[in-house]
Design an enzyme around this catalytic site. Sequence first.
Site, PDB file in Angstrom:
ATOM      1  CE  LYS A  97      -1.460   1.633   4.156  1.00 56.70           C
ATOM      2  NZ  LYS A  97      -1.607   3.482   4.631  1.00 56.70           N
ATOM      3  CG  ASN A  98       2.174   2.089   3.607  1.00 55.65           C
ATOM      4  OD1 ASN A  98       0.843   2.742   3.618  1.00 55.65           O
ATOM      5  ND2 ASN A  98       3.074   2.548   4.855  1.00 55.65           N
TER       6      ASN A  98
ATOM      7  CB  CYS B  82      -4.787  11.218  11.584  1.00 59.07           C
ATOM      8  SG  CYS B  82      -3.905  10.339  11.673  1.00 59.07           S
TER       9      CYS B  82
ATOM     10  NE  ARG C 204      -0.171  10.162   9.727  1.00 56.03           N
ATOM     11  CZ  ARG C 204       0.001   8.899   9.145  1.00 56.03           C
ATOM     12  NH1 ARG C 204      -1.186   8.559   9.372  1.00 56.03           N
ATOM     13  NH2 ARG C 204       0.886   8.682   8.799  1.00 56.03           N
TER      14      ARG C 204
ATOM     15  CG  ASP D 109       3.000   1.183   9.624  1.00 56.85           C
ATOM     16  OD1 ASP D 109       2.892   2.226  10.480  1.00 56.85           O
ATOM     17  OD2 ASP D 109       2.700   1.662   8.228  1.00 56.85           O
TER      18      ASP D 109
ATOM     19  NE  ARG E   5      -6.681   3.957   5.433  1.00 52.54           N
ATOM     20  CZ  ARG E   5      -5.337   4.770   6.913  1.00 52.54           C
ATOM     21  NH1 ARG E   5      -6.238   4.576   7.902  1.00 52.54           N
ATOM     22  NH2 ARG E   5      -4.635   4.919   6.168  1.00 52.54           N
TER      23      ARG E   5
HETATM   24  C1  UD1 Z   1       3.920   6.295   6.306  1.00 56.16           C
HETATM   25  C2  UD1 Z   1       3.514   4.877   6.386  1.00 56.16           C
HETATM   26  C3  UD1 Z   1       2.859   4.989   7.684  1.00 56.16           C
HETATM   27  C4  UD1 Z   1       4.007   4.984   8.424  1.00 56.16           C
HETATM   28  C5  UD1 Z   1       4.896   5.989   8.396  1.00 56.16           C
HETATM   29  C6  UD1 Z   1       5.950   5.558   9.615  1.00 56.16           C
HETATM   30  C7  UD1 Z   1       2.539   5.970   3.884  1.00 56.16           C
HETATM   31  C8  UD1 Z   1       1.328   6.019   3.266  1.00 56.16           C
HETATM   32  N1  UD1 Z   1       2.192   6.238   4.921  1.00 56.16           N
HETATM   33  O1  UD1 Z   1       2.910   7.616   6.947  1.00 56.16           O
HETATM   34  O2  UD1 Z   1       1.970   3.512   7.553  1.00 56.16           O
HETATM   35  O3  UD1 Z   1       3.142   4.264  10.255  1.00 56.16           O
HETATM   36  O4  UD1 Z   1       5.349   6.432   7.472  1.00 56.16           O
HETATM   37  O5  UD1 Z   1       6.657   4.710   9.062  1.00 56.16           O
HETATM   38  O6  UD1 Z   1       3.467   5.712   3.158  1.00 56.16           O
HETATM   39  N2  UD1 Z   1       6.158  14.353  11.131  1.00 56.16           N
HETATM   40  C9  UD1 Z   1       6.334  15.815  10.868  1.00 56.16           C
HETATM   41  N3  UD1 Z   1       6.209  16.630  10.541  1.00 56.16           N
HETATM   42  C10 UD1 Z   1       6.516  15.941   8.794  1.00 56.16           C
HETATM   43  C11 UD1 Z   1       6.069  15.089   8.423  1.00 56.16           C
HETATM   44  C12 UD1 Z   1       6.088  13.995   9.525  1.00 56.16           C
HETATM   45  O7  UD1 Z   1       6.504  15.844  12.437  1.00 56.16           O
HETATM   46  O8  UD1 Z   1       6.385  17.230   8.433  1.00 56.16           O
HETATM   47  C13 UD1 Z   1       6.381  13.371  12.133  1.00 56.16           C
HETATM   48  C14 UD1 Z   1       4.833  12.221  12.288  1.00 56.16           C
HETATM   49  O9  UD1 Z   1       3.940  13.200  13.336  1.00 56.16           O
HETATM   50  C15 UD1 Z   1       5.678  11.411  12.994  1.00 56.16           C
HETATM   51  C16 UD1 Z   1       6.839  10.932  12.118  1.00 56.16           C
HETATM   52  O10 UD1 Z   1       7.124  12.263  11.443  1.00 56.16           O
HETATM   53  O11 UD1 Z   1       5.000  11.584  14.158  1.00 56.16           O
HETATM   54  C17 UD1 Z   1       6.790   9.598  10.898  1.00 56.16           C
HETATM   55  O12 UD1 Z   1       5.883  11.381  10.478  1.00 56.16           O
HETATM   56  P1  UD1 Z   1       6.085   9.942   8.870  1.00 56.16           P
HETATM   57  O13 UD1 Z   1       7.323   8.854   8.602  1.00 56.16           O
HETATM   58  O14 UD1 Z   1       6.724  11.156   7.572  1.00 56.16           O
HETATM   59  O15 UD1 Z   1       4.747   9.057   8.265  1.00 56.16           O
HETATM   60  P2  UD1 Z   1       4.344   9.285   7.265  1.00 56.16           P
HETATM   61  O16 UD1 Z   1       4.360   9.424   5.499  1.00 56.16           O
HETATM   62  O17 UD1 Z   1       2.750   9.828   7.537  1.00 56.16           O
END
Ligand code: UD1
Length: 417
Positions: free
Chosen positions: A22-23, A116, A121, A306, A398
């Site tokens: 999915k990711n 969310c 996030r 995850d 999902r």
């Molecule tokens: C992706 C995955 C999700 C997985 C996560 C961590 C997809 C679609 N989803 O989510 O399944 O759980 O990686 O492996 O690929 N953060 C910030 N600022 C930002 C972006 C992120 O503070 O601009 C923080 C988030 O709040 C969180 C951490 O960084 O605490 C990890 O987030 P991130 O790696 O960005 O996860 P996603 O890309 O949302």
Amino acid sequence: MSKLIIEGGKRLCGKIEVQGAKNSALPILAATLLTGDSSVIHNCPNLSDVNITLNILRYMGCEVKKDGATVYVDSKCADKYDIPDELMHAMRSSIIFLGPMISRFGRARLTFPGGCELGPRPIDLHIMALRLLGVEISEKHGVLECSVPDGLHGAKISLSFPSVGATENIILAACMAKGTTIITNAAREPEIVDLADCLNAFGARITGAGEGVVIIDGVERLSGTMHTIIPDRIAAASYMAAVAATGGRVLLDHVIPSHLGSIIPVFEESGCTVSQRGNAILLDAPTRLHAVSFLRTMPYPGFPTDAQPPIMAMLATARGTGIFVENIFESRYKHVCALERMGAKIHLEGKVAVVEGVPELYAAKVAAPDLRGGAALVVAGLRASGVTEITGVNFIERGYEDIELVLSELGASIKKI
Ligand code: UD1
């Protein structure tokens, strides 16, 4: 509203072909917007998040066709540079369209994704990085307005945390920027490598994906081609947890064992035998697992957040006590309450969960709190004695393709009503 009904206590045995990731599918489908051409994406999982992504592409004017696990996207006629609220809210990951939209149209308008089910996030890292690439961004009443007055240009971007989504958005925006972009402290997840492989097949020049430093040399144009999505390591880990919780045996086919490098040792420590045979993994579990002393979620190659909920459910009936530390998301223990209702003994203190193994779990009526929390309840339901009813199946769908069929094939008594 659908429910999963599980009669627990059956030992799961058999073979699974693991679905596409999915990711990987989400950013790769968003990447097809960059080509202005036809692309064919194979091994696309049939999931609600993927369907939302396809609907966003359709809304933008792309022609999209789905034939089993193959998706055809022609983005020649795409001309809309916004994402309607309902699609943005249906899936937080729609933020992944920001980079491709800015690159393709020179502008983008979308609703701030906000919080969310996993806690806040933020997207500050995405915004900081896109600004460095030349994007002007303003936010008014929850709407992000983005434009690129002087075109996208390469930049040196250092991420304070290796965010998966931010790394992907930068790569997507930088592919056709003028000059070179260097990302330091980039996320190293296999899905980043898959995205880079796909973009390179489209004609991009990306090196270092999967390492801490990614270098993107901007090219003039990309053109569509064919790509096959990697297997889903989180779905693989979740099914392994389901089988191990029941003391079963499974051959997982269509996996990349190296992607499970931090996951396999957890199964081995819990008493399972895990052997690798090319692109397959054979897992054999004892009747009762041992506790895993310490499990800490980390960015890849560390143990993935995850996989934490299903593995916690698996270890709820292990012999002994184990400690979990959740380092990635704030609200990633929402499944704990439901597991306790089923008889688990878990003590929570901030990021730390202490899981005291109990000999048995008992069926209950529970609600999936989120995608992976829902998978945890399925694992618990398969182990528990009695009939468990799980609502909130939409969360589970999902990320898991036909979960009830996959588990039934292994001998589970599970149906969706
Ligand atoms: C992706 C995955 C999700 C997985 C996560 C961590 C997809 C679609 N989803 O989510 O399944 O759980 O990686 O492996 O690929 N953060 C910030 N600022 C930002 C972006 C992120 O503070 O601009 C923080 C988030 O709040 C969180 C951490 O960084 O605490 C990890 O987030 P991130 O790696 O960005 O996860 P996603 O890309 O949302």
